[in-house]
Scaffold this active site. Structure first.
Site, PDB file in Angstrom:
ATOM      1  N   ARG A 381       0.819  -1.211   0.000  1.00 17.25           N
ATOM      2  CA  ARG A 381       0.000   0.000   0.000  1.00 17.25           C
ATOM      3  C   ARG A 381       0.853   1.261   0.000  1.00 17.25           C
ATOM      4  O   ARG A 381       0.370   2.348  -0.301  1.00 17.25           O
ATOM      5  CB  ARG A 381      -0.938  -0.019   1.210  1.00 17.25           C
ATOM      6  N   LYS A 459      -1.683   6.018   1.524  1.00 17.78           N
ATOM      7  CA  LYS A 459      -2.891   5.621   0.790  1.00 17.78           C
ATOM      8  C   LYS A 459      -3.923   6.743   0.824  1.00 17.78           C
ATOM      9  O   LYS A 459      -4.503   7.115  -0.204  1.00 17.78           O
ATOM     10  CB  LYS A 459      -3.473   4.342   1.416  1.00 17.78           C
ATOM     11  N   VAL A 503     -10.132   1.917  -3.603  1.00 15.29           N
ATOM     12  CA  VAL A 503      -9.583   0.568  -3.437  1.00 15.29           C
ATOM     13  C   VAL A 503      -8.543   0.508  -2.329  1.00 15.29           C
ATOM     14  O   VAL A 503      -8.047   1.529  -1.864  1.00 15.29           O
ATOM     15  CB  VAL A 503      -8.979   0.060  -4.768  1.00 15.29           C
ATOM     16  N   GLU A 504      -8.207  -0.723  -1.906  1.00 18.34           N
ATOM     17  CA  GLU A 504      -7.241  -1.008  -0.844  1.00 18.34           C
ATOM     18  C   GLU A 504      -7.572  -0.259   0.446  1.00 18.34           C
ATOM     19  O   GLU A 504      -6.693   0.300   1.101  1.00 18.34           O
ATOM     20  CB  GLU A 504      -5.806  -0.700  -1.308  1.00 18.34           C
ATOM     21  N   GLY A 505      -8.836  -0.249   0.808  1.00 16.61           N
ATOM     22  CA  GLY A 505      -9.276   0.447   2.007  1.00 16.61           C
ATOM     23  C   GLY A 505      -9.791   1.820   1.668  1.00 16.61           C
ATOM     24  O   GLY A 505      -9.006   2.721   1.366  1.00 16.61           O
TER      25      GLY A 505
END
Length: 844
Positions: A381, A459, A503-505
């Site tokens: 991430r 992120k 995406v990715e959290g």
């Protein structure tokens, strides 16, 4: 008067001891000596006597606290008993998430006195000769091959020759070791490749990012059996296998630990014989590369109701690799993520029976899936999404700076309007911040760190900054930015921004729950020690460790309160900085905010306890303060890594001022909304005794920053390093740079025409071509100069041109009827687009 002065000196000396963070014994001994001197030399009389009596009682209490046996019996044990009742239960998945990764610079910022040597001594990230050759060779060639308009509008996919190139040149193998046929690039090189591709095509960058991020190759690298590595990694490196990883489903998105997909241990038939295996049932969505994947990484919850493997019925989250052609798997359909057609789609499995050997790492890793995922997410991430967002922002800044110089309105470049300068300055400052965070954190990963909390910061903040830069670029370009077509180099990047946000959290969850929620426990120097000690089954050892942590914590909080107050009153002017010169003040300000942050966090955690986690707006603001300090530190380190170029100082100052002003305002927002108003007032007196004294970047500074990207030069090139700006037909970033340099070279000629012709009334034409012809006729410019101006004007008008279409050429049905023929995939690399868009569309 003398007595008052002595009292003042005594108080200042005690505050200095607290500021210097002495141990309890050292503080007590020094305080004893000071108190004896104060008693002898200080003022006499009833009020002074009472004050001194209180101080002697305090000293007696301090000496008693130094007797650990007495202290543990009277204070530590009762407090630990109450603490355990307040301590919320922690699930195994929460424990694994907290323990994942390492604590790096984020931990220093929680101390209130960060050690700059830890950051500044880290080696600057550098590309090896092999990595640089890959960027200059295959990566450059791939950018040349990509036609983003054809991919996003006409084909709905990358053409076959691009896919073949990606597989054959190792773009899917950057993290695979060389012994398996991979490239084994550093995290920094991996990040630079993604940034460069993102400056050209969001679809291409996303496609390359996924196999090199959290997925089968990464999990096999770290946890796979030797047999699994020997089978899959060479095939993945050669592109014979295309991987995807299926985690998210309709019922569990950001709450990935609650996945309902199951794998039941049972007996079944496999290749003609009965074995103990796993029967899988799952429904996944949003899975990148799923429609074309040949091997599926799958996360599921594993159960053993018949106890075939041991005593546990609920084994836990497990990761496995499943070949695409395994019976029961449904795959191949596509999602269409906001008009960006990278391969993404659902995966389903119904009664899919596989052997236990399909578990990544084999049966011994059953139930270890969540730990595997969170450990690798702490690295992945930090790279994929931040790199793609940074590359997109760099491309936008590169294009917008040039466009603002060559696009004229009201007889001047639009980049010289103050409103546009402010927007350009923000774009530059944010992009510099993004690049600093990306490169420095990637360098830390190459140095052995697995920064779990910074990965969440990057992120959230880098993708949000990317969103702001994309919005600003569209604002400056105006109509040029919103009209889709082959000439539009912004819109697809603008459309792709919400994908990175989601995406990715999801960013909302990341900001409100993860950054501070994980950081407060993981990075704080005492909290995790206290929690671990309180839960220690060895009672005596637990009490002993809890006692050390508790009293260390108390001294830590008192010291940070004093440090915060002193540095706020002095505006941190006497705080030690690791460097001298223009950036020294920003090092000092970060230390000041670190002390204020650490003090505020301790008061909040002490008074609100577990309730702070539920007060998401409060914890999100504290996370913002932590992130602002981290990002400002990255800016300073990045500037240091680049050799501290003086020309870049306006950008560094803008970025640091913007971040630290944000930290101040978020601390203010936290205090304004803190539920205990009395404590909020006390904290405000310690944190902001002079009020909110920190200011945002000035307009004058913003003007200097904007000028650095509206003209060619080293600062512009350093900021946009790795952007694909090769000058060739079909590459708008290269053509914009060419036009920018021509604008600078020809500015004296344009000025001569205005001064000698337009202002005197000798030239009456309203457009530049007419003015050139009249200037030539009047002898104001020569034939050669007129030719240069005409050439420049043609280039500018080609760049500002927008596309138009016949009515029947738009719409999905129209695209289906005129699907591209095979020759479309075989067109020469870098071939020029026709200037007539309608002819281009009809030809395709």
């Amino acid at each position: 008067m003398t007595g008052a002065l002595i009292t003042l000196v005594f108080v200042a000396a005690v505050l200095f001891l607290a500021y210097r963070r002495l141990s309890l014994l050292a503080f007590t001994a020094t305080f004893t000596a000071l108190l004896i001197a104060y008693t002898v030399l200080g003022a006499s009389g009833a009020p002074a006597g009472a004050w001194k009596g209180f101080l002697w009682l305090l000293l007696a209490g301090l000496w008693l606290l130094n007797v650990r046996t007495l202290r543990k019996a009277i204070i530590t044990r009762p407090f630990m008993k109450a603490y355990l009742k307040l301590l919320p239960a922690m699930s195994q998945t929460e424990r694994e998430a907290l323990e994942a990764g390492t604590v790096w610079w984020d931990g220093e910022l929680f101390t209130g006195a960060p050690s700059w040597s830890k950051l500044l001594s880290a080696r600057a990230p550098q590309l090896t000769a092999e990595e640089q050759a890959f960027l200059d060779g295959p990566c450059e060639e791939l950018c040349r091959m990509v036609d983003d308009w054809a991919i996003t509008h006409q084909l709905g996919d990358m053409p076959p020759h691009v896919w073949d190139y990606l597989k054959s040149r190792g773009f899917f193998a950057m993290i695979i070791p060389k012994r398996y046929g991979g490239l084994e690039f550093s995290a920094y090189a991996h990040s630079c490749v993604l940034a460069k591709l993102a400056s050209r095509s969001a679809t291409c960058a996303s496609t390359v990012a996924v196999p090199n991020s959290l997925g089968p190759a990464e999990l096999l690298n770290h946890y796979g059996t030797e047999a699994q590595k020997d089978h899959y990694l060479p095939r993945l490196a050669r592109g014979e296998e295309v991987p995807c990883f299926a985690l998210t489903g309709p019922r569990a998105g950001s709450d990935a630990a609650s996945i309902p997909d199951t794998g039941i241990v049972c007996r079944g038939m496999w290749q003609g014989r009965e074995i103990v295996g796993i029967r899988l049932n799952f429904t996944k969505r949003y899975i990148t590369l799923a429609p074309i994947a040949t091997v599926i990484g799958l996360a599921f919850r594993m159960f053993d109701p018949e106890r075939l493997l041991g005593e546990r019925a609920d084994i836990g989250i497990t990761c496995a690799l499943i070949p695409r052609d395994t019976p029961g798997i449904g795959i191949g359909r596509r999602h269409f993520p906001i008009n960006i057609p990278f391969q993404n789609g659902p995966v389903e499995g119904h009664d899919v029976f596989v052997p236990l050997d399909y578990i990544i790492g084999g049966p011994r890793m059953a139930g270890a899936g969540w730990r595997m995922l969170v450990e690798q997410l702490s690295v992945g991430r930090c790279i994929s999404l931040p790199s793609n967002a940074t590359g997109g922002a760099k491309g936008a800044v590169w294009a917008t700076g040039a466009y603002a110089r060559i696009r004229r309105q009201f007889n001047m470049p639009v980049g010289r309007f103050e409103g546009v300068e402010a927007v350009l300055a923000r774009m530059v400052g944010l992009t510099y911040t993004m690049d600093a965070a990306r490169s420095v954190t990637a360098g830390a990963i190459d140095g052995g760190e697995k920064p779990s909390v910074p990965s969440a910061m990057l992120k959230y903040h880098v993708t949000e900054m990317g969103r702001q830069v994309a919005n600003d670029a569209m604002d400056v370009h105006g109509g040029k930015g919103i009209c889709l077509g082959p000439h539009n180099y912004l819109a697809r990047g603008y459309e792709s921004v919400p994908i990175a946000i989601t995406v990715e959290g999801a960013n909302l969850l990341t900001r409100n729950l993860i950054i501070f929620g994980q950081g407060a426990v993981r990075c704080h120097p005492f909290v995790l020690r206290e929690m671990t000690a309180a839960r220690d089954p060895d009672r005596a050892r637990g009490v002993d460790e809890f006692d050390r942590a508790l009293f260390g914590h108390i001294g830590f909080t008192i010291s940070n309160a004093v440090r915060s107050l002193v540095m706020a009153l002095t505006h941190a002017r006497f705080t030690r900085a690791p460097v001298s010169g223009a950036t020294a003040r920003y090092f000092q300000h970060i230390v000041r905010f670190s002390a204020s942050f650490a003090f505020t966090v301790d008061v909040a955690m002490l008074t609100l306890g577990g309730y702070l986690k539920k007060k998401e707006s409060l914890s999100a603001r504290l996370g913002d303060v932590l992130s602002a300090m981290y990002l400002a530190s990255m800016v300073l380190k990045h500037h240091d890594n680049q050799g501290r170029p003086e020309e870049d100082l306006p950008i560094v100052e803008w970025a640091c001022r913007n971040l630290l002003y944000h930290a101040q305002e978020q601390l203010h927002g936290f205090l304004r909304n803190f539920p205990n108003r009395l404590l909020a007032g006390v904290m405000r007196a310690v944190v902001f005794p002079r009020g909110r004294a920190y200011s945002a970047p000035s307009d004058r500074l913003g003007r200097k920053v904007a000028e650095l990207v509206t003209r060619s030069g080293d600062s512009r090139e350093r900021l946009c390093q790795h952007v694909y700006w090769t000058l060739e037909p079909g590459n708008p970033l290269g053509l914009l740079e060419e036009a920018l340099r021509l604008a600078e070279a020809l500015e004296p000629l344009e000025k001569r025409i205005r001064v000698e012709g337009v202002k005197t009334g000798r030239i009456t034409a309203l457009d530049l071509p007419g003015q050139i012809e009249q200037a030539l006729a009047l002898g104001i410019v020569s034939q050669t100069e007129a030719a240069s101006l005409r050439d420049y004007d043609r280039k500018v008008m080609s760049l500002v041109q927008v596309d138009d279409f016949a009515p029947h050429e738009l719409g999905a049905q129209a695209r289906e009827e005129r699907a591209p023929h095979p020759e479309a995939d075989a067109r020469p690399q870098g071939a020029a687009r026709e200037t007539d868009t309608r002819a281009t569309v009809r030809a395709v």
